[in-house]
Design an enzyme around this catalytic site. Structure first.
Site, mmCIF file in Angstrom:
data_model
loop_
_atom_site.group_PDB
_atom_site.id
_atom_site.type_symbol
_atom_site.label_atom_id
_atom_site.label_comp_id
_atom_site.label_asym_id
_atom_site.label_seq_id
_atom_site.Cartn_x
_atom_site.Cartn_y
_atom_site.Cartn_z
ATOM 1 N N GLY A 258 0.824 -1.217 0.000
ATOM 2 C CA GLY A 258 0.000 0.000 0.000
ATOM 3 C C GLY A 258 0.847 1.251 0.000
ATOM 4 O O GLY A 258 0.564 2.210 -0.730
ATOM 5 N N ASP A 259 1.902 1.249 0.804
ATOM 6 C CA ASP A 259 2.818 2.392 0.827
ATOM 7 C C ASP A 259 3.496 2.559 -0.523
ATOM 8 O O ASP A 259 3.683 3.684 -1.008
ATOM 9 C CB ASP A 259 3.875 2.216 1.913
ATOM 10 C CG ASP A 259 3.281 2.270 3.319
ATOM 11 O OD1 ASP A 259 2.241 2.931 3.500
ATOM 12 O OD2 ASP A 259 3.867 1.657 4.228
#
Length: 81
Positions: free
Chosen positions: A26-27
């Site tokens: 996600g990052d």
């Protein structure tokens, strides 16, 4: 999918490879999106790069590498021709 401030819809798919580790995906997606938007000011490209970066991290044991991102960008473009 991204809906921009003008109501335009932008879609990016997910590539299929063996998922090794999703930690940080996600990052990586957010980082890819921001980098893509800063570079082009194009939401469609930014979303594609974000999706590819998130996938690249998931397909590796660590974080995405430049080489893996470039490989997946090529695959993504071939799938979406």
């Amino acid at each position: 999918m991204l809906i921009d401030e003008n109501g335009n819809k932008h879609k990016a798919g997910v590539l299929k490879e063996k998922v090794i580790n999703t930690v940080g995906s996600g990052d990586s997606m957010v980082a890819g999106f921001v980098a893509g938007y800063i570079k082009t000011e194009d939401y469609a490209y930014a979303l594609k790069l974000g999706s590819v970066c998130g996938n690249a991290t998931a397909f590796l044991s660590g974080l995405a590498t430049k080489e893996k991102i470039e490989e997946l960008l090529e695959k993504f473009d071939k799938l979406n021709q």
